[in-house]
Write a protein that holds these residues in place. Structure first.
Motif: not given
Length: 347
Positions: A124, A126-128, A152, A238, A242
């Motif tokens: 992950v 930057g939210g991607k 990360y 996570y 995404l």
């Protein structure tokens, strides 16, 4: 769907965006307290009647059921993206059974559900989710571990589940475990002083008592995998879907380019991938792609990969095969993504 027996202690899990009810214990997966109806059922079954036919071929299609066997381990059958039957051979190592259950079986099941399984690791940023692909030995898992050391979170290792949507492709998280070789563990340990990385929260140790890593806590060696260990990553995992932000193909390159001495070669160089390059990369690194034609999914497979290739950015990263370059690649990947985001922001 299989008729679940009330006498069996079924466990509930989540993985690859699916609710899973399993008769077999799967300690690698995230337990679920949800009472919702499961998407997938995993159970033991007697599949020995197919032994002779499976001796003649690696795979057998029996209606909607895709069957294969691993000699000495188990016969597996995957049906309609909803059911996995497991028939362990007497004396089979259950760690090895689970290795194929969570690998090859899940890859087939995802394709039956029209979810593309990519062979690689995803983190992950930057939210991607960004996917790292490459041939065996190019450093996919090692790079993902270096990103974890840099703070990360990780989405998947080995199998990346990607669903094509009308907007951007979506990555579903796998489960909180990495497969890392002994060389990678030693090299990652050497990176602890790197300015781009921080110390991990937990220290781990090899169960075979390898003297090179006395400061580590217990790691389970993966049966059937040469010098590979199961590394739990619960704190860095996570567990939500995404958007797929981009794909990176790792290529280990011999340091022998003409007219340049080895000490003049950049440790990492990148080549942007156009749509055709992204398509080729996705097709080349699809997990268990040899099974696709046997399941009659060729048209879906190509069309799905083509749609994804038009919606994501891609790069090929050439790294020196003579040096361990994970920290340099981490830095270069972050620079490329930051540059891409700035480029979009300027329009």
């Amino acid at each position: 769907m299989h008729d679940r027996s009330a006498s069996v202690d079924w466990a509930q899990y989540t993985a690859f965006g699916l609710r899973i009810a399993s008769e077999l214990k799967l300690p690698e997966l995230v337990r679920s307290a949800s009472e919702a109806i499961e998407d997938v059922v995993i159970h033991e079954a007697d599949l020995t009647a197919w032994s002779d036919q499976l001796e003649q071929a690696n795979f057998v299609m029996q209606g909607e059921r895709f069957m294969f066997q691993i000699p000495g381990t188990a016969i597996f059958a995957v049906r309609e993206g909803r059911e996995i039957e497991v028939c362990p051979y007497p004396g089979a190592d259950m760690d090895t059974v689970r290795l194929f259950l969570l690998g090859s079986c899940m890859g087939v099941l995802l394709m039956q559900r029209r979810i593309l399984p990519i062979h690689g690791s995803a983190v992950v940023i930057g939210g991607k989710a960004y996917a790292f692909m490459g041939e065996s030995g190019t450093g996919k898992s090692t790079l993902a571990a270096a990103f974890r050391q840099a703070g990360y979170q990780m989405v998947s290792d080995d199998v990346i589940a990607v669903k094509a949507t009308t907007s951007v492709p979506v990555v579903y998280p796998a489960y909180p475990q990495q497969k890392l070789g002994l060389d990678s563990l030693l090299q990652l340990e050497a990176l602890q002083g790197n300015k781009y990385l921080h110390s991990p929260k937990h220290r781990l140790v090899l169960t075979d008592g390898h003297p090179a890593l006395p400061q580590y806590g217990d790691l389970r060696k993966l049966t059937g995998e040469l010098n590979k260990y199961a590394v739990p990553i619960a704190d860095e995992f996570y567990n939500e879907p995404l958007p797929l932000g981009g794909v990176f193909e790792l290529v280990a390159e011999a340091s022998n380019r003409k007219f340049l001495r080895e000490d003049e070669l950049p440790v990492v160089t990148e080549q942007p991938l156009n749509v055709l390059g992204c398509l080729h990369t996705l097709l080349l690194h699809t997990y268990r792609r040899g099974t696709i034609s046997r399941m009659g999914l060729g048209e879906w497979y190509f069309g799905t990969a083509a749609r994804m290739a038009r919606k994501v950015e891609g790069w090929r990263l050439l790294r020196s095969s003579s040096a361990f370059t994970a920290s340099e690649i981490v830095q270069r990947v972050l620079e490329l993504i930051h540059k891409e985001e700035n480029s979009y922001g300027s329009h």
